[in-house]
Scaffold this active site. Structure first.
Site, mmCIF file in Angstrom:
data_model
loop_
_atom_site.group_PDB
_atom_site.id
_atom_site.type_symbol
_atom_site.label_atom_id
_atom_site.label_comp_id
_atom_site.label_asym_id
_atom_site.label_seq_id
_atom_site.Cartn_x
_atom_site.Cartn_y
_atom_site.Cartn_z
ATOM 1 N N THR A 5 54.184 28.289 18.228
ATOM 2 C CA THR A 5 54.649 27.820 16.968
ATOM 3 C C THR A 5 56.355 27.843 17.281
ATOM 4 O O THR A 5 56.735 28.298 18.393
ATOM 5 C CB THR A 5 54.373 28.822 16.023
ATOM 6 O OG1 THR A 5 54.716 30.252 16.621
ATOM 7 C CG2 THR A 5 52.873 28.856 15.469
ATOM 8 N N TYR A 6 57.057 27.418 16.324
ATOM 9 C CA TYR A 6 58.490 27.376 16.435
ATOM 10 C C TYR A 6 59.054 28.979 16.994
ATOM 11 O O TYR A 6 58.576 29.824 16.462
ATOM 12 C CB TYR A 6 58.948 27.012 15.088
ATOM 13 C CG TYR A 6 60.532 26.742 15.162
ATOM 14 C CD1 TYR A 6 60.723 25.611 15.960
ATOM 15 C CD2 TYR A 6 61.736 27.549 14.416
ATOM 16 C CE1 TYR A 6 62.568 25.269 15.989
ATOM 17 C CE2 TYR A 6 62.853 26.968 14.458
ATOM 18 C CZ TYR A 6 63.343 26.085 15.261
ATOM 19 O OH TYR A 6 64.535 25.744 15.367
ATOM 20 N N HIS A 7 59.884 28.653 17.947
ATOM 21 C CA HIS A 7 60.402 29.691 18.716
ATOM 22 C C HIS A 7 61.704 30.110 18.278
ATOM 23 O O HIS A 7 62.414 31.463 19.044
ATOM 24 C CB HIS A 7 60.325 29.414 20.341
ATOM 25 C CG HIS A 7 61.207 28.276 20.500
ATOM 26 N ND1 HIS A 7 60.655 26.908 20.083
ATOM 27 C CD2 HIS A 7 62.502 27.829 20.855
ATOM 28 C CE1 HIS A 7 61.542 26.048 20.463
ATOM 29 N NE2 HIS A 7 62.654 26.723 20.945
ATOM 30 N N ARG A 8 62.179 29.984 17.073
ATOM 31 C CA ARG A 8 63.347 30.536 16.458
ATOM 32 C C ARG A 8 62.963 31.166 15.365
ATOM 33 O O ARG A 8 63.079 30.425 14.061
ATOM 34 C CB ARG A 8 64.562 29.387 16.255
ATOM 35 C CG ARG A 8 65.007 28.783 17.641
ATOM 36 C CD ARG A 8 66.150 27.804 17.745
ATOM 37 N NE ARG A 8 66.337 27.155 18.674
ATOM 38 C CZ ARG A 8 67.043 27.628 20.022
ATOM 39 N NH1 ARG A 8 67.559 28.835 19.801
ATOM 40 N NH2 ARG A 8 67.266 26.956 20.844
#
Length: 178
Positions: free
Chosen positions: A50-53
């Protein structure tokens, strides 16, 4: 002992530095590739994480259900006692996204070994294991400390201490060790 929560951006970069020796920049570049997707054998590009930020340690209900199924299948019933929900402790956290997690818990690192580069596989494995462990049963550890008191050459009291621990039930440690 309780498992650590799933990764946020900050905890992922710290753990990748500590365990893999990756710089923050390198970690984020690899995470970007894993997020954007890879061709994993069926001709289609699939995002693997999933989005890493994110500052969130939250997992969606869908992710909690998938993790439960895979944990029971791979490790057994005794390693899953129900979903764990973590609260983000960061003030003003950006929680629009979930924690960093695999998009498909069935894609174990072993299944992707022939598809990912060495660095990609190591980072994916870190994310996969930490997320799985975050949903597993607590580890039961027996801790013992022994203290011996004696007198030194100047007759001052000296205390010698030794401690150790034994794992009674591995729990989440079966998937991931801090």
């Amino acid at each position: 002992e309780r498992p650590a929560p799933p990764f946020t951006t900050s905890t992922l970069t710290q753990e990748a530095s500590r365990k893999l020796g990756y710089s923050t920049e390198r970690t984020m570049q690899i995470a970007q590739r894993l997020f954007q997707g890879m061709e994993i054998g069926d001709g289609e590009i699939e995002g693997l994480i999933t989005y890493h930020r994110t500052d969130s340690t939250t997992l969606s209900e869908k992710a909690l259900g998938e993790a439960a199924r895979v944990i029971r299948q791979m490790f057994g019933e005794e390693f899953y006692k129900g979903p764990r929900r973590y609260q983000t402790r960061v003030k003003n956290a950006q929680e629009a996204h979930e924690a960093i997690r695999p998009t498909d818990f069935r894609l174990s690192p072993q299944r992707l070994a022939s598809v990912l580069s060495h660095d990609e596989l190591r980072l994916y494995e870190l994310v996969w294991k930490r997320t799985m462990a975050s949903q597993m049963s607590d580890a039961r550890v027996l801790k013992t400390t022994v203290e011996l008191t004696g007198r030194g050459l100047d007759h001052e009291p000296c205390v010698f201490s030794a401690s150790g621990k034994a794992i009674e039930f591995a729990g989440f440690r079966r998937a991931y060790v801090e």
